[in-house]
Design a protein around this motif. Sequence first.
Motif, PDB file in Angstrom:
ATOM      1  N   GLN A 218      -8.704  -3.495  -5.106  1.00 31.79           N
ATOM      2  CA  GLN A 218      -8.671  -2.777  -3.833  1.00 31.79           C
ATOM      3  C   GLN A 218      -9.819  -3.229  -2.930  1.00 31.79           C
TER       4      GLN A 218
ATOM      5  N   THR B  90      -4.075  -3.646  -3.276  1.00 34.37           N
ATOM      6  CA  THR B  90      -3.724  -2.552  -2.374  1.00 34.37           C
ATOM      7  C   THR B  90      -4.976  -2.087  -1.633  1.00 34.37           C
ATOM      8  N   GLN B  91      -4.791  -1.254  -0.641  1.00 33.89           N
ATOM      9  CA  GLN B  91      -5.920  -0.761   0.130  1.00 33.89           C
ATOM     10  C   GLN B  91      -6.768   0.200  -0.706  1.00 33.89           C
TER      11      GLN B  91
ATOM     12  N   GLY C 217      -1.369  -4.045   4.918  1.00 26.71           N
ATOM     13  CA  GLY C 217      -2.314  -3.413   5.833  1.00 26.71           C
ATOM     14  C   GLY C 217      -3.535  -4.240   6.184  1.00 26.71           C
ATOM     15  N   GLN C 218      -3.626  -5.470   5.658  1.00 21.79           N
ATOM     16  CA  GLN C 218      -4.687  -6.380   6.065  1.00 21.79           C
ATOM     17  C   GLN C 218      -4.087  -7.746   6.333  1.00 21.79           C
TER      18      GLN C 218
ATOM     19  N   THR D 240       0.796  -1.232   0.000  1.00 25.01           N
ATOM     20  CA  THR D 240       0.000   0.000   0.000  1.00 25.01           C
ATOM     21  C   THR D 240       0.828   1.282   0.000  1.00 25.01           C
TER      22      THR D 240
ATOM     23  N   GLU E 160     -12.109  -4.090   0.272  1.00 22.72           N
ATOM     24  CA  GLU E 160     -12.277  -3.624   1.642  1.00 22.72           C
ATOM     25  C   GLU E 160     -11.797  -4.690   2.619  1.00 22.72           C
ATOM     26  N   LYS E 161     -12.079  -5.961   2.294  1.00 27.74           N
ATOM     27  CA  LYS E 161     -11.657  -7.078   3.143  1.00 27.74           C
ATOM     28  C   LYS E 161     -11.185  -8.221   2.243  1.00 27.74           C
TER      29      LYS E 161
ATOM     30  N   THR F 127      -3.402   4.930  -3.627  1.00 24.49           N
ATOM     31  CA  THR F 127      -2.242   4.583  -2.816  1.00 24.49           C
ATOM     32  C   THR F 127      -0.990   4.656  -3.690  1.00 24.49           C
TER      33      THR F 127
END
Length: 309
Positions: free
Chosen positions: A60, A30-31, A87-88, A8, A62-63, A45
């Motif tokens: 991208q 990526t986020q 980031g996840q 990200t 969300e989850k 990002t």
Amino acid sequence: MRVIFMGTPDFAVPSLEALLTKHEVVLVVTQPDKPKGRGKKMVPTPVKACALEHGIPVLQPEKVKEPEFVEQLRSYEPDLIAVTAFGQILSEPILEMPKYGCINVHGSLLPKYRGAAPMQWSIIDGEKVTGITTMYMAKGLDSGDMLLKAEVEITDEDTFATIHDKMAVTGANLLLDTLDQLEAGTLERIPQDHDAATYAPMITKETGHIDWSKNRQDIINLIRGLNPVPAAYTIYEEEVLKIFGAVISDVQSDDAANGEIVAVVKKGFVVKCGDGCLLITEVQARGGKRMMTDAYLRGHAMKEGILLQ
């Protein structure tokens, strides 16, 4: 090798660019874009911007654990998933998907500094050496088997900004070395000593609130570790004052309270700490620009005897 890359921030861009020199990056994950600035314009990002420059498809979610997304990933038939500051947390079906597994570029010498902010905490804690570890990803937080390591020196002048940039390049090079050895069949998996693990929690605004009762070097390390963001800060006359630079002062003020401004000099102002005094050399007032303290003092009158909170 067919690679899906997940990352990200700016830190992850060199890893993606390195992969593109030797491997087929079939997808970037990526986020989601976030609004920035006064106009709240949606901004991609850094990893997304890099991927689009190279014509790589971008997703991208969300989850990432949603079953529909997992199947979407599977359709790209990756040999490997490479992850740098994504980031996840990846779900087990994703971890088990690629032929060669999921490899993460982590910003510390594991098992020390697992977690979200290893670079910042290594400086805050006064470490002299940090580094990058590549590792197989597992269900636990940064707990997978280690692969390769590369050390990075932390000098007295380093800040989060300078360490970030050095570590990003080191991580990119180590990722390529890891994949080279993986393909050659020479890569060794080294289990982590979980009893030796330490944790580097997420940095919050409150992390930067200076406790003037601490010793001078600890406060300097905090300032360095949070420079440029989110920045260490104190409260001066009910306003936040960010602090970006400080040096040890030889001013003696045994009778002053911790946090008291004991002198205002040409280069800055001097604050009493737990074991002596610090000269504050670079600041940013609320609504103002970051500047050297001598320039700040030309437009702001600071008072001796004020207690910083």
